[in-house]
Design an enzyme around this catalytic site. Structure first.
Site, PDB file in Angstrom:
ATOM      1  N   GLU A 117       6.026   3.332 -12.512  1.00 46.82           N
ATOM      2  CA  GLU A 117       4.761   2.661 -12.437  1.00 46.82           C
ATOM      3  C   GLU A 117       4.617   2.250 -11.177  1.00 46.82           C
ATOM      4  O   GLU A 117       5.647   1.918 -10.426  1.00 46.82           O
ATOM      5  CB  GLU A 117       4.860   1.456 -13.400  1.00 46.82           C
ATOM      6  CG  GLU A 117       5.021   1.872 -14.787  1.00 46.82           C
ATOM      7  CD  GLU A 117       5.128   0.677 -15.640  1.00 46.82           C
ATOM      8  OE1 GLU A 117       4.695  -0.453 -15.211  1.00 46.82           O
ATOM      9  OE2 GLU A 117       5.096   0.831 -16.789  1.00 46.82           O
ATOM     10  N   LYS A 119       4.353  -0.543  -8.219  1.00 47.11           N
ATOM     11  CA  LYS A 119       4.450  -1.920  -8.342  1.00 47.11           C
ATOM     12  C   LYS A 119       3.148  -2.592  -7.679  1.00 47.11           C
ATOM     13  O   LYS A 119       3.067  -2.660  -6.576  1.00 47.11           O
ATOM     14  CB  LYS A 119       5.613  -2.407  -7.638  1.00 47.11           C
ATOM     15  CG  LYS A 119       6.018  -3.817  -7.683  1.00 47.11           C
ATOM     16  CD  LYS A 119       7.509  -4.416  -7.390  1.00 47.11           C
ATOM     17  CE  LYS A 119       7.786  -5.834  -7.817  1.00 47.11           C
ATOM     18  NZ  LYS A 119       6.936  -6.621  -7.082  1.00 47.11           N
ATOM     19  N   ASP A 121       0.568  -4.658  -5.869  1.00 47.24           N
ATOM     20  CA  ASP A 121       0.859  -6.355  -5.285  1.00 47.24           C
ATOM     21  C   ASP A 121      -0.292  -7.264  -5.257  1.00 47.24           C
ATOM     22  O   ASP A 121      -1.169  -7.174  -4.635  1.00 47.24           O
ATOM     23  CB  ASP A 121       0.827  -5.726  -3.665  1.00 47.24           C
ATOM     24  CG  ASP A 121       1.661  -6.480  -2.669  1.00 47.24           C
ATOM     25  OD1 ASP A 121       1.895  -7.756  -2.981  1.00 47.24           O
ATOM     26  OD2 ASP A 121       1.669  -6.476  -1.540  1.00 47.24           O
ATOM     27  N   TYR A 232       0.508  -3.978 -17.661  1.00 47.18           N
ATOM     28  CA  TYR A 232       1.891  -3.094 -17.722  1.00 47.18           C
ATOM     29  C   TYR A 232       2.832  -3.547 -18.670  1.00 47.18           C
ATOM     30  O   TYR A 232       4.018  -3.210 -18.550  1.00 47.18           O
ATOM     31  CB  TYR A 232       2.387  -3.112 -16.248  1.00 47.18           C
ATOM     32  CG  TYR A 232       2.748  -4.602 -15.537  1.00 47.18           C
ATOM     33  CD1 TYR A 232       3.581  -5.353 -16.541  1.00 47.18           C
ATOM     34  CD2 TYR A 232       2.179  -4.843 -14.660  1.00 47.18           C
ATOM     35  CE1 TYR A 232       3.779  -6.618 -16.073  1.00 47.18           C
ATOM     36  CE2 TYR A 232       2.486  -6.069 -14.186  1.00 47.18           C
ATOM     37  CZ  TYR A 232       3.082  -7.175 -14.657  1.00 47.18           C
ATOM     38  OH  TYR A 232       3.297  -8.457 -14.320  1.00 47.18           O
ATOM     39  N   LYS A 321      11.709  -1.023  -3.967  1.00 45.52           N
ATOM     40  CA  LYS A 321      10.705  -1.658  -2.977  1.00 45.52           C
ATOM     41  C   LYS A 321      10.447  -0.719  -1.767  1.00 45.52           C
ATOM     42  O   LYS A 321      11.470  -0.055  -1.252  1.00 45.52           O
ATOM     43  CB  LYS A 321      10.910  -3.040  -2.443  1.00 45.52           C
ATOM     44  CG  LYS A 321      11.145  -4.225  -3.487  1.00 45.52           C
ATOM     45  CD  LYS A 321      10.003  -4.416  -4.128  1.00 45.52           C
ATOM     46  CE  LYS A 321       9.379  -5.574  -3.124  1.00 45.52           C
ATOM     47  NZ  LYS A 321       9.771  -6.882  -3.193  1.00 45.52           N
ATOM     48  N   CYS A 418     -17.977  -3.024  33.172  1.00 49.03           N
ATOM     49  CA  CYS A 418     -18.989  -2.833  34.001  1.00 49.03           C
ATOM     50  C   CYS A 418     -19.823  -3.985  34.798  1.00 49.03           C
ATOM     51  O   CYS A 418     -20.695  -3.878  35.676  1.00 49.03           O
ATOM     52  CB  CYS A 418     -20.421  -2.306  33.183  1.00 49.03           C
ATOM     53  SG  CYS A 418     -21.193  -3.357  31.973  1.00 49.03           S
ATOM     54  N   CYS A 433     -20.877  -7.381  25.499  1.00 50.38           N
ATOM     55  CA  CYS A 433     -21.609  -6.850  26.949  1.00 50.38           C
ATOM     56  C   CYS A 433     -22.995  -6.702  26.808  1.00 50.38           C
ATOM     57  O   CYS A 433     -23.411  -6.099  26.038  1.00 50.38           O
ATOM     58  CB  CYS A 433     -20.667  -5.412  27.400  1.00 50.38           C
ATOM     59  SG  CYS A 433     -21.344  -4.868  28.935  1.00 50.38           S
ATOM     60  N   CYS A 439     -23.439   0.232  30.900  1.00 50.04           N
ATOM     61  CA  CYS A 439     -22.005   0.012  30.835  1.00 50.04           C
ATOM     62  C   CYS A 439     -21.433   1.423  30.084  1.00 50.04           C
ATOM     63  O   CYS A 439     -21.858   1.962  29.289  1.00 50.04           O
ATOM     64  CB  CYS A 439     -21.598  -0.850  29.621  1.00 50.04           C
ATOM     65  SG  CYS A 439     -20.093  -1.132  29.345  1.00 50.04           S
TER      66      CYS A 439
HETATM   67  S1  IVH Z   1       7.067  -5.394 -15.070  1.00 50.07           S
HETATM   68  C1  IVH Z   1      10.090  -7.941 -17.543  1.00 50.07           C
HETATM   69  N1  IVH Z   1       5.647  -3.833 -14.070  1.00 50.07           N
HETATM   70  O1  IVH Z   1       6.310  -7.703 -10.008  1.00 50.07           O
HETATM   71  C2  IVH Z   1       9.303  -7.122 -16.400  1.00 50.07           C
HETATM   72  N2  IVH Z   1       5.925  -5.903 -12.947  1.00 50.07           N
HETATM   73  O2  IVH Z   1       9.311  -9.177  -9.588  1.00 50.07           O
HETATM   74  C3  IVH Z   1       8.295  -7.713 -16.022  1.00 50.07           C
HETATM   75  N3  IVH Z   1       4.847  -6.178 -10.936  1.00 50.07           N
HETATM   76  O3  IVH Z   1       5.951 -10.803 -11.716  1.00 50.07           O
HETATM   77  C4  IVH Z   1       7.344  -7.209 -14.870  1.00 50.07           C
HETATM   78  N4  IVH Z   1       3.809  -4.216 -10.788  1.00 50.07           N
HETATM   79  O4  IVH Z   1       3.690  -9.411 -11.353  1.00 50.07           O
HETATM   80  C5  IVH Z   1       6.059  -4.910 -13.897  1.00 50.07           C
HETATM   81  N5  IVH Z   1       4.267  -2.175 -12.779  1.00 50.07           N
HETATM   82  C6  IVH Z   1       4.601  -3.280 -13.005  1.00 50.07           C
HETATM   83  C7  IVH Z   1       4.553  -4.368 -11.977  1.00 50.07           C
HETATM   84  C8  IVH Z   1       5.211  -5.635 -11.807  1.00 50.07           C
HETATM   85  C9  IVH Z   1       3.674  -5.329 -10.434  1.00 50.07           C
HETATM   86  C10 IVH Z   1       4.962  -7.627 -10.700  1.00 50.07           C
HETATM   87  C11 IVH Z   1       4.803  -8.640 -11.517  1.00 50.07           C
HETATM   88  C12 IVH Z   1       6.197  -9.286 -11.748  1.00 50.07           C
HETATM   89  C13 IVH Z   1       6.966  -8.886 -10.522  1.00 50.07           C
HETATM   90  C14 IVH Z   1       8.461  -8.678 -10.606  1.00 50.07           C
END
Ligand code: IVH
Length: 678
Positions: A117, A119, A121, A232, A321, A418, A433, A439
């Site tokens: 999945e 991650k 932000d 998720y 990451k 200019c 300007c 110019c």
């Molecule tokens: S699973 C027990 N899935 O990452 C598992 N977390 O460091 C709990 N996050 O606080 C999280 N995308 O806010 C999961 N696809 C994803 C995620 C995700 C972002 C964030 C989440 C969590 C942090 C974990």
């Protein structure tokens, strides 16, 4: 009040339809009806609920924003703690993760299924549904206790207020869904533009913007922010069964109406996980949201249970990451760049530094106010960051590392290209300007504008040609166009003798123009076609416009202080006057405009109100054009109103007009009025 028998059923039907269309739009990403039709259904429900308040239910799609601002957020105890994830920063660390799991499960690595999945932000959120109705939203907090942000999550358009009961599997009585609230990149950029325009501090990145927006005591503020959510996982579940794989649980959540990221895959083995990481890493910049890595999760729930947890994180999942997108470096200088419209942008020159795999040496600083807000000085150590693939930015200053000789930035008073005055109009953030046509940085754009169809209408003088003419020093200002010869033109790329001759005759033809077109063609800031027309109409000839003071300029309909200032400054730049003289000497002419006194304008004395949306032009365009004809355009309907012009989806103003017996015109009526321009 008694409610007619058919009304409650209609309200229910509308609610069901709206929920269904929300699901098609947000969850399936496959809308069935146009937005305008959705809006129509929405307004019908709104009108019914307004008329019969007893019909309002808390889960009605009209009830997303409503609550009064809070004094403070309440606390929420998470029945199932909200954990975090272990991190991996290299492929090797991911392989270690795979080996640990395989060993514990007594399987080979390539026998284990993972969901992979993005991650997201943003910030973690928990949504609690009871009997399918959203009853609570909470932040993660410390994992055990979070904040109650129910009123705020309700305003997020893709968060269902009620789950779909018609799904394959019955809904559990209690279902806690977990996911990430985030701000899409486009929404983030737009929000920061708004912040800057309002002189407020922009957000450093979409994550801060999402968190700041969700943690607002006034839900109306949250509602105005472009937030979204992906689910998720699940937390607490009571009286209901879920599938036995994580991937199937996500599919089930989707069927219940919750939004799940479309990039999620199920793969077998660690190699396939790493392939996913590479693939999404390559596409990262083109995703519409920020991600800071990927998450791998063991797919089978029985295997997850066997693996269990270490301290605060599951053993069955890990976050892989991406390299950091931020770095520290030194600010060597602040230079000035002149944009195509004359906008002055300060640019940071930086000691070269690697940020997310790219060497950064320059970063935009947006404007003077932003430099002042950060108290940025040459010599400072700064945080540089890249958000996706966009231009690097300076995020903040490390004050502790400021050298004693660090120098504050002073905005130059003259254009570095200019030499014209740099002006910053009151209430505006951007300095510009004032060189305009003179110019070089603005020349190409100015010439393209000058030649365009609604300005001097020089047929055959396209973009590529203008660039060649300027690059080869054949044209410095629009007046030089009229000195071009067939020989010069025929020597250019992709220019045959015949087209060169045609262009010369198009130039010749363009000399007979109108004062309004000519004024528009000059490219004076803030002077669009309508304003140019009004000026021509009001003054009749060029000279009085050149000589007019600020007050006189402001007596023209549709010219306010900002526009007046811009016109006034333009005609005070010697270069601009020179170019105008050259143009007139080249033979540009126009018939003298017969100045009509205000009363003689066709709509003089008429009071008009615009409402609803128009197809053929924006409301502000319509307003300007009506004003140019002498009408007074106001915001509210009264007995003094002569006409209400009702576009699509006109609301209370239309009703008021009907009550007061004011004549209502539709868009065709408006176009007829505007025809009188003559
Ligand atoms: S699973 C027990 N899935 O990452 C598992 N977390 O460091 C709990 N996050 O606080 C999280 N995308 O806010 C999961 N696809 C994803 C995620 C995700 C972002 C964030 C989440 C969590 C942090 C974990």
């Amino acid at each position: 009040m008694t409610i007619p028998a058919n009304i409650p059923a209609r309200a229910r039907e509308l609610r069901e339809q709206l929920n269904y269309h929300n699901y098609r739009y947000y969850v399936l990403d496959d809308p069935e009806i146009p937005d305008a039709e959705y809006d129509r259904l929405f307004r019908e429900l709104q009108a019914l609920e307004e008329q019969y308040p007893a019909l309002v239910t808390p889960d009605s799609p009209t009830q997303r924003v409503g609550a009064e601002p809070l004094k403070a957020f309440g606390e929420v105890k998470h029945v199932v703690p909200m954990l975090s994830l272990g991190n991996a920063f290299s492929g090797e660390e991911v392989r270690d993760f795979g080996r640990r799991i395989a060993e514990k499960l007594g399987l080979a690595e390539d026998e284990i299924d993972f969901t992979t999945e993005p991650k997201m932000d943003g910030l973690a959120i928990s949504l609690l549904y009871e009997a399918g109705v959203l009853v609570r939203g909470a932040t993660r907090g410390d994992g055990v206790t979070g904040e109650d942000v129910t009123q705020n999550v309700r305003t997020i358009p893709c968060v269902p207020l009620r789950l779909r009961a018609e799904a394959q599997r019955p809904l559990p009585r209690v279902l806690e869904v977990r996911g990430e609230v985030y701000m899409p990149k486009a929404g983030f950029e737009a929000l920061n533009e708004r912040q800057r325009a309002a002189g407020e501090k922009p957000f450093a990145n979409p994550r801060n913007a999402a968190a700041g927006s969700l943690r607002q005591l006034d839900p109306k503020v949250t509602a105005s922010r472009p937030l979204a959510m992906f689910c998720y996982g699940v937390g607490q579940v009571e009286d209901g069964q879920l599938p036995d794989r994580h991937s199937a649980i996500l599919a089930q959540l989707k069927d219940w109406g919750l939004r799940v990221c479309p990039e999620i895959r199920t793969v077998r083995g660690i190699d396939a996980c790493l392939d996913y990481y590479r693939d999404i890493g390559e596409r990262r910049a083109s995703l519409p949201y920020e991600i800071d890595g990927v998450v791998y999760k063991v797919d089978r729930i029985d295997q997850q249970e066997m693996l269990g947890f270490v301290s605060r994180a599951p053993r069955w999942a890990i976050a892989h990451k991406f390299p950091a997108q931020e770095a520290l470096t030194r600010l060597l200088a602040i230079d000035i760049q002149v944009g195509r419209t004359g906008a002055i942008t300060p640019v940071a020159r930086l000691e070269p530094v690697e940020v997310g795999g790219v060497t950064v040496t320059n970063a935009t600083l947006h404007n003077q106010d932003e430099i002042a807000r950060m108290d940025l000085r040459v010599g400072d150590t700064v945080v540089v960051y890249r958000a996706g693939d966009v231009i690097p930015k300076v995020g903040s200053v490390v004050l502790l590392r400021r050298p004693p000789d660090a120098k504050p930035f002073v905005m130059p008073t003259h254009c570095p290209v200019c030499g014209s005055d740099i002006i910053r109009l009151e209430g505006q953030v951007i300095a510009r300007c004032s060189g305009g046509l003179y110019c070089p940085a603005q020349r190409k754009e100015a010439i393209k504008h000058f030649a365009s169809r609604r300005a001097m209408d020089i047929e055959g003088l396209g973009e590529k040609l203008v660039e060649q003419l300027v690059d080869r020093d054949l044209v410095h200002d629009p007046a030089d166009l009229y000195a071009l010869t067939v020989e010069q033109l025929a020597g250019l790329e992709r220019m045959a003798q015949k087209s060169a001759e045609n262009l010369i005759s198009a130039l010749e033809k363009s000399k007979a123009t109108s004062l309004g077109r000519f004024l528009f063609a000059l490219g004076i800031r803030e002077v669009g076609e309508t304003t140019a027309q009004s000026l021509a109409q009001h003054f009749g000839d060029l000279q009085p416009i050149e000589e007019a003071d600020l007050e006189t300029l402001q007596s023209v309909p549709d010219v306010g202080p900002i526009v007046a200032n811009s016109i006034y400054t333009f005609f005070r730049q010697a270069h601009n006057l020179e170019v105008i003289d050259k143009l007139i000497a080249a033979g540009i002419h126009w018939p003298k405009v017969e100045v009509k006194a205000a009363e003689v304008l066709p709509l003089a004395g008429k009071v008009i109100v615009l409402t609803g949306s128009l197809q053929s032009m924006s409301r502000s365009e319509a307003k300007k054009r009506l004003q140019a004809l002498g009408a007074k355009v106001t915001g509210s309907v009264s007995k003094k109103t002569d006409w209400v012009i009702a576009g699509e989806a006109a609301g209370s103003k239309l009703k008021k007009a009907q009550e007061l017996g004011v004549e209502v015109l539709d868009e065709t009526g408006l176009l007829n009025l505007l025809q009188q321009q003559g």
